[in-house]
Each structure stands twice: as structure tokens, then as C-alpha cells.
Design a protein around this motif. Structure first.
Motif, PDB file in Angstrom:
ATOM      1  N   ASP A  42       0.863  -1.178   0.000  1.00  0.00           N
ATOM      2  CA  ASP A  42       0.000   0.000   0.000  1.00  0.00           C
ATOM      3  C   ASP A  42       0.899   1.227   0.000  1.00  0.00           C
ATOM      4  O   ASP A  42       1.371   1.665   1.033  1.00  0.00           O
ATOM      5  CB  ASP A  42      -0.919  -0.022   1.217  1.00  0.00           C
ATOM      6  CG  ASP A  42      -1.965   1.071   1.176  1.00  0.00           C
ATOM      7  OD1 ASP A  42      -2.001   1.831   0.182  1.00  0.00           O
ATOM      8  OD2 ASP A  42      -2.741   1.174   2.130  1.00  0.00           O
ATOM      9  N   ASP A  43       1.167   1.750  -1.180  1.00  0.00           N
ATOM     10  CA  ASP A  43       2.121   2.830  -1.370  1.00  0.00           C
ATOM     11  C   ASP A  43       1.368   4.110  -1.756  1.00  0.00           C
ATOM     12  O   ASP A  43       0.564   4.100  -2.681  1.00  0.00           O
ATOM     13  CB  ASP A  43       3.083   2.420  -2.485  1.00  0.00           C
ATOM     14  CG  ASP A  43       4.171   3.433  -2.753  1.00  0.00           C
ATOM     15  OD1 ASP A  43       3.977   4.632  -2.495  1.00  0.00           O
ATOM     16  OD2 ASP A  43       5.229   3.013  -3.251  1.00  0.00           O
ATOM     17  N   PRO A  44       1.639   5.219  -1.069  1.00  0.00           N
ATOM     18  CA  PRO A  44       0.953   6.469  -1.395  1.00  0.00           C
ATOM     19  C   PRO A  44       1.193   6.923  -2.843  1.00  0.00           C
ATOM     20  O   PRO A  44       0.320   7.546  -3.440  1.00  0.00           O
ATOM     21  CB  PRO A  44       1.520   7.493  -0.420  1.00  0.00           C
ATOM     22  CG  PRO A  44       2.334   6.756   0.563  1.00  0.00           C
ATOM     23  CD  PRO A  44       2.531   5.365   0.078  1.00  0.00           C
ATOM     24  N   LEU A  45       2.338   6.596  -3.419  1.00  0.00           N
ATOM     25  CA  LEU A  45       2.605   6.980  -4.802  1.00  0.00           C
ATOM     26  C   LEU A  45       1.719   6.205  -5.773  1.00  0.00           C
ATOM     27  O   LEU A  45       1.254   6.754  -6.781  1.00  0.00           O
ATOM     28  CB  LEU A  45       4.077   6.763  -5.151  1.00  0.00           C
ATOM     29  CG  LEU A  45       5.068   7.679  -4.445  1.00  0.00           C
ATOM     30  CD1 LEU A  45       6.495   7.289  -4.807  1.00  0.00           C
ATOM     31  CD2 LEU A  45       4.794   9.133  -4.800  1.00  0.00           C
ATOM     32  N   ARG A  47      -1.254   5.007  -5.002  1.00  0.00           N
ATOM     33  CA  ARG A  47      -2.594   5.586  -4.805  1.00  0.00           C
ATOM     34  C   ARG A  47      -2.733   6.899  -5.570  1.00  0.00           C
ATOM     35  O   ARG A  47      -3.753   7.162  -6.200  1.00  0.00           O
ATOM     36  CB  ARG A  47      -2.874   5.810  -3.323  1.00  0.00           C
ATOM     37  CG  ARG A  47      -3.116   4.525  -2.574  1.00  0.00           C
ATOM     38  CD  ARG A  47      -3.543   4.819  -1.140  1.00  0.00           C
ATOM     39  NE  ARG A  47      -3.891   3.597  -0.494  1.00  0.00           N
ATOM     40  CZ  ARG A  47      -5.074   2.997  -0.596  1.00  0.00           C
ATOM     41  NH1 ARG A  47      -6.011   3.530  -1.340  1.00  0.00           N
ATOM     42  NH2 ARG A  47      -5.309   1.874   0.033  1.00  0.00           N
ATOM     43  N   GLU A  48      -1.699   7.721  -5.520  1.00  0.00           N
ATOM     44  CA  GLU A  48      -1.724   8.994  -6.239  1.00  0.00           C
ATOM     45  C   GLU A  48      -1.823   8.763  -7.749  1.00  0.00           C
ATOM     46  O   GLU A  48      -2.570   9.452  -8.442  1.00  0.00           O
ATOM     47  CB  GLU A  48      -0.471   9.806  -5.920  1.00  0.00           C
ATOM     48  CG  GLU A  48      -0.459  11.152  -6.599  1.00  0.00           C
ATOM     49  CD  GLU A  48       0.766  11.982  -6.253  1.00  0.00           C
ATOM     50  OE1 GLU A  48       0.993  12.975  -6.952  1.00  0.00           O
ATOM     51  OE2 GLU A  48       1.485  11.638  -5.292  1.00  0.00           O
ATOM     52  N   GLU A  51      -5.406   7.871  -8.468  1.00  0.00           N
ATOM     53  CA  GLU A  51      -6.290   9.030  -8.323  1.00  0.00           C
ATOM     54  C   GLU A  51      -6.125  10.027  -9.462  1.00  0.00           C
ATOM     55  O   GLU A  51      -7.085  10.648  -9.891  1.00  0.00           O
ATOM     56  CB  GLU A  51      -6.024   9.732  -6.989  1.00  0.00           C
ATOM     57  CG  GLU A  51      -6.466   8.933  -5.789  1.00  0.00           C
ATOM     58  CD  GLU A  51      -5.948   9.498  -4.477  1.00  0.00           C
ATOM     59  OE1 GLU A  51      -5.316  10.583  -4.474  1.00  0.00           O
ATOM     60  OE2 GLU A  51      -6.166   8.843  -3.444  1.00  0.00           O
TER      61      GLU A  51
END
Length: 64
Positions: A42-45, A47-48, A51
Motif C-alpha cells: 500500500d504505497d501512497p505513490l 494511490r496517487e 487518483e
């Protein structure tokens, strides 16, 4: 987290490749998940990238 790109929705902006080249590749003019990277942390990059995908072709599914 499972990462996938719907080839029917993707129109090849390569946004995902520019954001997370370790997970996404540009193949035959479209974004794709690199082999072996379908199951990613689960990596914020990531997810970005999902999105901000202009065609909303990236799907993230959380592992249960």
C-alpha cells in the motif's frame, strides 16, 4: 494491494509511468502493470497514480 490497469479505459497518457515507473510500464501505447508488481504494498505513490489517472483506468484492490 492488487494493482491493475484496464486496457479498455486507458488512453495512453503515461501519467502512471511517470509517477511510479517501478510499478507501471508503457506497452504498445498504453499503461500496464509491470509483471510481478500486480501485488504491491500500500504505497501512497501508487494511490496517487490511480487518483490522477486521467482515464481512471487504474484499479486498486485491498487485500483482505
Amino acid at each position: 494491494m492488487k494493482v491493475s490497469v484496464d486496457p479498455d479505459l486507458c488512453y495512453g497518457s503515461a501519467e502512471c509511468v511517470h509517477r511510479v515507473p517501478s510499478v507501471f510500464a508503457f506497452e504498445d501505447g498504453y499503461g500496464a502493470v509491470r509483471p510481478g508488481r500486480e501485488d504491491s504494498e500500500d504505497d501512497p505513490l501508487i494511490r496517487e497514480a490511480a487518483e490522477r489517472c486521467p482515464s481512471q483506468a487504474i484499479t486498486l484492490t485491498l487485500d483482505e
